[in-house]
Scaffold this active site. Structure first.
Site, short mmCIF file in Angstrom:
data_model
loop_
_atom_site.label_atom_id
_atom_site.label_comp_id
_atom_site.label_asym_id
_atom_site.label_seq_id
_atom_site.Cartn_x
_atom_site.Cartn_y
_atom_site.Cartn_z
N ASP A 7 3.95 9.36 -1.36
CA ASP A 7 2.77 8.61 -0.93
C ASP A 7 2.50 7.48 -1.90
O ASP A 7 2.64 7.65 -3.12
CB ASP A 7 1.54 9.53 -0.88
CG ASP A 7 0.70 9.31 0.36
OD1 ASP A 7 0.72 8.19 0.90
OD2 ASP A 7 0.02 10.25 0.79
N HIS A 61 0.81 -1.22 0.00
CA HIS A 61 0.00 0.00 0.00
C HIS A 61 0.84 1.27 0.00
O HIS A 61 0.32 2.35 -0.26
CB HIS A 61 -0.94 0.00 1.21
CG HIS A 61 -2.00 -1.04 1.14
ND1 HIS A 61 -3.29 -0.78 0.74
CD2 HIS A 61 -1.96 -2.38 1.40
CE1 HIS A 61 -4.00 -1.90 0.76
NE2 HIS A 61 -3.21 -2.88 1.16
#
Length: 474
Positions: free
Chosen positions: A362, A155
């Site tokens: 991110d 993730h």
């Protein structure tokens, strides 16, 4: 039909409304409802790790959770997962605190979890493992004779070889990752970074574009950008405002809102964001008294010194900026270090003229997608987005910026605040189409469909042994 077994560091039990609210839980539950199966993970409690698993069953899904001892939680979760892997994978080697005991604890907990899961796995189950806490998990399962299809999804970003290979146990981690049958990443850059790291350490053989072999193991790599539930978010955003928000909207009048919400984390670039807003006030004084920047950043991992430092810095910077540029009746920057209900935030998103999402690094950043989904298509706001967020690969109609360049971010904010309606509608329409196409169900359905195509390792070894006995053709 094969059953699905999902393994993650934390699980979202069916009776825990708060933990099941996030997008990841929605995606996992969608996959589990379709196939039936098991969600296995840590209960979030510190206690006797030898205690029996806590099991809850609803319809065709079972949740099985376990406790961790204080020592195992400290070493596996705090000291290695979050003090080594998290900063390194977000390109912050300066914050990595590697301790050999923590590495051993990380391996020990992954081994312990494999022991706990093994009795629950059926022969035709497919396994889907999630995130950086469980990099060695497939290797531990293989040691225990589990040859089922095992997929892994990361993730967060995967760093370039210069970063990843600086970790003392990088060789062990790379070999362990090759025990997965399918490795999923948020972006193509992450997928390539993993393969490049692998190629620096061992012979990596390609079998087509996405099939590979290394350390005598075969595996696939693919890109699966995680999504959201855009229709549900749009519905939440469009509903009537609570009385306090309605009153706030009236009080603001024509003041334009720049809005951000992030966890308080050094990867989010919050100090740099405050500096960019100050540059906006400095270089574009025409906005004085006409805008407000609200930053919501609830504390995460508050016991870690690096997070305490960020909180103190933001509090100091907010006071300094307001002291320098504020006026009677106008406070330019609101910094709120507290948690807000997610449904309430969707309504706030809808009335924000600018969504400011500028992490330094991110994996994806679902806030950017949520902001797009929450907008009124007839009068949408503008998304200012870091080019170092995974979402930038899809939301190319946002105003993409370098979060390290305060002047570029300031100029983008000025452009967003003054953008004509027609351009705002066109940009939003393009992004909304992508968000709706690549939603959370598309993410999980794509991954599971690809994992089902993998040949189980037991079948693969039998096939190879048969091939080995074939007589050579003259």
């Amino acid at each position: 039909m094969s059953r699905l077994v999902v393994v993650s560091n934390r699980i979202a039990p069916p009776d825990d409304k708060k933990s099941s609210a996030g997008g990841l839980a929605v995606g996992i539950l969608g996959a589990l409802k379709a196939a039936g199966g098991l969600w296995f993970g840590w209960s979030g409690e510190i206690g006797n790790e030898d205690a029996p698993l806590k099991k809850v069953t609803r319809d065709n899904i079972t949740w099985a959770s376990f406790n961790l001892s204080e020592e195992d939680h400290e070493q596996y979760y705090n000291q290695f997962s979050n003090a080594v892997l998290w900063p390194a994978f977000h390109y912050r080697l300066d914050l990595v605190n590697f301790q050999r005991d923590a590495w051993e604890g990380y391996q020990r907990v992954n081994s312990l979890l494999a022991d706990k899961l093994k009795p629950l796995v059926k022969e035709d189950d497919i396994l889907w493992i999630h995130d950086y806490h469980l990099l060695p998990f497939a290797a531990e399962l293989r040691k225990r004779g589990i040859n089922n299809r095992i997929g892994f999804f990361l993730h967060i970003p995967f760093p370039t070889p210069e970063i990843f290979n600086a970790l003392p146990p990088h060789k062990e981690l790379l070999e362990q990752l090759c025990d997965y049958d399918l490795l999923g990443f948020q972006t193509e850059n992450d997928r390539v970074a993993f393969l490049d790291s692998l190629a620096t350490q061992t012979r990596l053989t390609a079998h087509g574009k996405h099939a590979h072999s290394a350390y005598g193991k075969t595996f696939r790599t693919e890109v699966y950008p995680i999504g959201i539930e855009p229709d549900e978010i749009a519905e939440q955003a469009a509903g009537p405002l609570p009385p306090k928000l309605e009153q706030l909207k009236k009080e603001l009048g024509s003041i334009k809102n720049i809005f951000s919400v992030e966890r308080l984390d050094y990867s989010k670039g919050l100090p740099e964001r405050f500096q960019a807003f100050e540059a906006l006030l400095e270089k574009f004084p025409q906005h004085h008294g006409k805008i407000r920047y609200t930053q919501i950043a609830p504390t995460s991992r508050g016991d870690v010194q690096a997070y305490q430092d960020i909180r103190h810095l933001l509090e100091t910077e907010a006071g300094r900026i307001n002291g320098k540029y504020g006026q009677l009746g106008w406070t330019p920057l609101y910094y709120l270090n507290q948690h807000f209900d997610r449904k309430l935030l969707m309504k706030v998103f809808r009335y924000a003229d600018v969504g400011l999402v500028t992490p330094l690094r991110d994996g994806m950043n679902l806030v950017a997608k949520e902001y797009v989904a929450a907008q009124d298509p007839k009068n949408p706001g503008v998304l200012v987005l870091s080019r170092f967020a995974g979402a930038a690969n899809e939301l190319t109609s946002a105003l993409l910026v370098n979060p390290y360049d305060r002047d570029e971010v300031a100029a983008a904010l000025d452009r967003a605040l003054t953008m004509p309606l027609a351009e705002r509608i066109a940009r939003h329409s393009e992004m909304l189409e992508i968000v709706q196409k690549n939603d959370i169900n598309h993410w999980q359905e794509s991954f599971i469909a690809d994992l089902k195509q993998v040949t189980p390792r037991s079948d693969e070894s039998q096939l190879q042994s048969k091939v080995a006995t074939f007589p050579k053709l003259a």
